[in-house]
Scaffold this active site. Structure first.
Site, PDB file in Angstrom:
ATOM      1  N   GLY A  77       1.113  -2.408   4.122  1.00  0.00           N
ATOM      2  CA  GLY A  77       1.929  -1.004   3.812  1.00  0.00           C
ATOM      3  C   GLY A  77       2.850  -0.610   4.807  1.00  0.00           C
ATOM      4  N   SER A  78       2.852  -0.405   5.985  1.00  0.00           N
ATOM      5  CA  SER A  78       3.843  -0.117   6.933  1.00  0.00           C
ATOM      6  C   SER A  78       4.967  -1.261   6.904  1.00  0.00           C
ATOM      7  CB  SER A  78       3.476   0.005   8.317  1.00  0.00           C
ATOM      8  OG  SER A  78       2.576  -0.663   8.705  1.00  0.00           O
ATOM      9  N   GLY A  91      -0.683   1.325   9.745  1.00  0.00           N
ATOM     10  CA  GLY A  91      -0.039   1.164  10.848  1.00  0.00           C
ATOM     11  C   GLY A  91      -1.006   0.488  12.088  1.00  0.00           C
ATOM     12  N   ASP A 151      -4.815   3.308  -1.991  1.00  0.00           N
ATOM     13  CA  ASP A 151      -5.839   3.508  -1.176  1.00  0.00           C
ATOM     14  C   ASP A 151      -6.519   5.190  -1.496  1.00  0.00           C
ATOM     15  OD1 ASP A 151      -5.794   1.473   0.634  1.00  0.00           O
ATOM     16  OD2 ASP A 151      -3.986   1.820   1.376  1.00  0.00           O
ATOM     17  N   GLY A 185      -2.766  -4.223   8.832  1.00  0.00           N
ATOM     18  CA  GLY A 185      -2.182  -5.078  10.040  1.00  0.00           C
ATOM     19  C   GLY A 185      -1.511  -6.080   9.645  1.00  0.00           C
ATOM     20  N   MET A 226     -11.526  -6.137   5.015  1.00  0.00           N
ATOM     21  CA  MET A 226     -10.506  -5.294   5.823  1.00  0.00           C
ATOM     22  C   MET A 226     -10.277  -5.883   7.149  1.00  0.00           C
ATOM     23  SD  MET A 226      -9.942  -2.853   3.925  1.00  0.00           S
ATOM     24  CE  MET A 226      -9.088  -1.849   5.185  1.00  0.00           C
ATOM     25  N   GLY A 283      -8.750   3.695   7.122  1.00  0.00           N
ATOM     26  CA  GLY A 283      -8.497   5.187   7.363  1.00  0.00           C
ATOM     27  C   GLY A 283      -7.070   5.366   7.417  1.00  0.00           C
ATOM     28  N   PHE A 284      -6.074   4.619   8.016  1.00  0.00           N
ATOM     29  CA  PHE A 284      -4.762   4.799   8.315  1.00  0.00           C
ATOM     30  C   PHE A 284      -4.214   3.484   8.246  1.00  0.00           C
ATOM     31  CE2 PHE A 284      -7.428   7.843  10.461  1.00  0.00           C
ATOM     32  CZ  PHE A 284      -6.621   9.024  10.243  1.00  0.00           C
ATOM     33  N   MET A 301      -8.994   7.712  -0.175  1.00  0.00           N
ATOM     34  CA  MET A 301     -10.015   8.270   0.884  1.00  0.00           C
ATOM     35  C   MET A 301     -10.286   9.543   0.505  1.00  0.00           C
ATOM     36  SD  MET A 301      -7.770   6.787   4.058  1.00  0.00           S
ATOM     37  CE  MET A 301      -6.774   5.204   3.943  1.00  0.00           C
ATOM     38  N   HIS A 352      -1.252  -1.346  -4.247  1.00  0.00           N
ATOM     39  CA  HIS A 352      -2.339  -1.087  -3.568  1.00  0.00           C
ATOM     40  C   HIS A 352      -2.518   0.434  -3.380  1.00  0.00           C
ATOM     41  CE1 HIS A 352      -5.984  -2.395  -1.247  1.00  0.00           C
ATOM     42  NE2 HIS A 352      -5.572  -1.260  -0.268  1.00  0.00           N
ATOM     43  N   HIS A 409      -8.228   0.791  -4.191  1.00  0.00           N
ATOM     44  CA  HIS A 409      -9.240   0.320  -3.001  1.00  0.00           C
ATOM     45  C   HIS A 409      -9.944   1.737  -2.670  1.00  0.00           C
ATOM     46  CE1 HIS A 409      -9.502  -0.315   1.616  1.00  0.00           C
ATOM     47  NE2 HIS A 409     -10.611  -0.430   1.006  1.00  0.00           N
ATOM     48  N   SER A 462       0.789  -1.343   0.002  1.00  0.00           N
ATOM     49  CA  SER A 462       0.039  -0.082   0.004  1.00  0.00           C
ATOM     50  C   SER A 462       0.767   1.199  -0.096  1.00  0.00           C
ATOM     51  CB  SER A 462      -0.822  -0.031   1.223  1.00  0.00           C
ATOM     52  OG  SER A 462      -1.643   1.221   1.353  1.00  0.00           O
ATOM     53  N   ASP A 503      -6.615  -6.645   3.972  1.00  0.00           N
ATOM     54  CA  ASP A 503      -5.797  -5.397   4.357  1.00  0.00           C
ATOM     55  C   ASP A 503      -6.042  -4.903   5.557  1.00  0.00           C
ATOM     56  OD1 ASP A 503      -4.893  -2.779   3.771  1.00  0.00           O
ATOM     57  OD2 ASP A 503      -6.747  -2.287   2.459  1.00  0.00           O
ATOM     58  N   MET A 525     -12.262   4.102  -0.845  1.00  0.00           N
ATOM     59  CA  MET A 525     -12.885   4.222   0.586  1.00  0.00           C
ATOM     60  C   MET A 525     -13.583   5.793   0.391  1.00  0.00           C
ATOM     61  SD  MET A 525      -9.767   2.751   2.817  1.00  0.00           S
ATOM     62  CE  MET A 525      -8.619   3.074   1.577  1.00  0.00           C
TER      63      MET A 525
HETATM   64  C1  DX5 Z   1      -6.319   1.143   5.639  1.00  0.00           C
HETATM   65  C2  DX5 Z   1      -5.608   1.055   4.385  1.00  0.00           C
HETATM   66  C3  DX5 Z   1      -4.562  -0.154   4.259  1.00  0.00           C
HETATM   67  C4  DX5 Z   1      -3.478   0.299   4.750  1.00  0.00           C
HETATM   68  C5  DX5 Z   1      -2.603  -0.850   5.377  1.00  0.00           C
HETATM   69  O1  DX5 Z   1      -7.468   2.309   5.417  1.00  0.00           O
HETATM   70  O2  DX5 Z   1      -7.012   0.616   3.239  1.00  0.00           O
HETATM   71  O3  DX5 Z   1      -4.353  -0.364   2.725  1.00  0.00           O
HETATM   72  O4  DX5 Z   1      -2.851   1.096   4.169  1.00  0.00           O
HETATM   73  O5  DX5 Z   1      -1.657  -0.366   5.720  1.00  0.00           O
HETATM   74  P1  DX5 Z   1      -0.872  -1.264   6.993  1.00  0.00           P
HETATM   75  O6  DX5 Z   1      -0.132  -2.715   6.311  1.00  0.00           O
HETATM   76  O7  DX5 Z   1       0.039  -0.497   7.355  1.00  0.00           O
HETATM   77  O8  DX5 Z   1      -1.921  -1.941   8.229  1.00  0.00           O
HETATM   78 ZN    ZN Z   2      -6.437  -0.503   1.224  1.00  0.00          ZN
END
Ligand code: DX5
Ligand code: ZN
Length: 227
Positions: A197-198, A145, A35, A177, A137, A142-143, A37, A33, A66, A10, A175, A68
Site C-alpha cells: 500500500g504505502s 503503513g 481492503d 509492511g 497478514m 486495520g491500517f 473494513m 488489493h 480482503h 492496496s 500483506d 476484514m
Molecule cells: C492492513 C491492510 C493492508 C494494508 C497494507 O489492514 O490489509 O492491505 O493496506 O498497507 P502497507 O503496505 O502500507 O502496510
Molecule cells: Zn489487505
C-alpha cells in the site's frame, strides 16, 4: 512457485479524492488489493461494494477483495455481486469457513482464507485443499503503513511445506509492511503475491514502484533462495 511474483497494490493508501487517477497509475499491477473494513473486526472503516463497482468501471485489473469484517459469510455476496475476482475471508471471523469458500467458488470467483499474525498456520490443515489463495497478514489489520512482523517469514515457510505435503499450490499472498527493502525475503520464504500500500502510493512514481517490486520479487523467486 511461479517465477513471476505478482504485485497487488492496496488502494487503502490511494488518494480517495483522485481514485481514478491512482487506479490508472497502477494499471500495470497484477491485482487491485481492496481492503474492506467494517469498523468492528478492525478499528477502521473503509469501502463497500459500491466503491468496488466504481473501481470495476474504470480498471481492468482483477480485484482481490480482503474482507476484514465480522460477518464475511454474509457479506461476501455483496462483493461477488459487485464483480470481485478474488474474495478472501479471515479464519478468525468466519463461522462457516468451508461453506463460504465453496460458495465463493460456485459464484465463479477465487476463494481465499486470511490469517492474522497471531493465528497459527496449522489451523489451515482442514481447508488447504479447498482454497485458491492463502493470505498471511504481516501486520495486525486495520491500517496501512505499519511495520512488517518478522515472524511472518516462518509462517510463510510453514505454509509452503503444508501445501507441498497436500500436493496443492494455492497463491500465497502476504500483506502489510512490504516495500523494496524486504520484498525479496518475503518471496524467498515462499510468497508469490505481494500486497503493498504505502510503498506503492507513497512513491513518487507508483507505476514504476510496482515494476521495481515485481522485479525484486521475481529475482528472489528465480534464485529460489529460502530465507
Ligand atoms: C492492513 C491492510 C493492508 C494494508 C497494507 O489492514 O490489509 O492491505 O493496506 O498497507 P502497507 O503496505 O502500507 O502496510
Ligand atoms: Zn489487505
Amino acid at each position: 512457485m511461479s517465477c513471476t511474483v505478482k504485485i497487488a497494490p492496496s488502494i487503502l493508501s490511494a488518494d480517495m479524492a483522485h481514485l481514478a487517477r491512482d487506479l490508472d497509475r497502477i494499471a500495470g499491477a497484477d491485482y487491485i488489493h481492496f481492503d474492506v473494513m467494517d469498523g468492528h473486526f478492525t478499528g477502521n472503516l473503509t469501502f463497500g461494494a459500491d466503491i468496488l463497482r466504481a473501481v470495476k468501471r474504470v480498471s481492468d485489473v482483477p480485484c482481490d477483495v480482503h474482507m476484514m469484517v465480522t460477518d464475511p459469510d454474509h457479506m461476501a455476496d455483496w462483493f461477488l455481486d459487485a464483480g470481485a475476482d478474488i474474495v478472501t475471508v479471515h479464519w478468525e471471523a468466519s463461522t462457516h469457513l468451508n461453506r463460504t469458500l465453496a460458495h465463493i467458488r460456485e459464484r465463479g470467483a477465487e476463494a481465499g482464507v486470511v490469517l492474522n499474525p497471531a493465528t497459527p498456520v496449522s489451523l489451515l490443515e482442514a481447508v488447504i485443499e479447498d482454497v485458491d489463495m492463502v493470505l498471511l497478514m504481516s501486520v495486525n489489520p486495520g491500517f496501512g503503513g505499519q511495520r512488517f512482523i518478522s515472524g511472518t517469514l516462518a509462517k510463510i515457510r510453514e505454509l509452503r511445506a503444508m501445501c507441498t505435503r497436500h500436493g496443492v499450490s494455492p497463491k500465497i499472498e502476504v500483506d502489510g509492511g512490504i516495500s523494496r527493502k524486504n520484498v525479496a525475503e518475503v518471496v524467498s520464504a515462499g510468497a508469490d503475491v505481494i500486497v503493498a500500500g504505502s510503498a506503492v502510493f507513497g512513491a513518487e512514481d507508483p507505476a514504476a514502484e510496482v515494476e521495481v517490486l515485481r522485479e525484486l520479487g521475481s529475482a528472489a523467486a528465480r534464485g529460489d533462495v529460502r530465507a
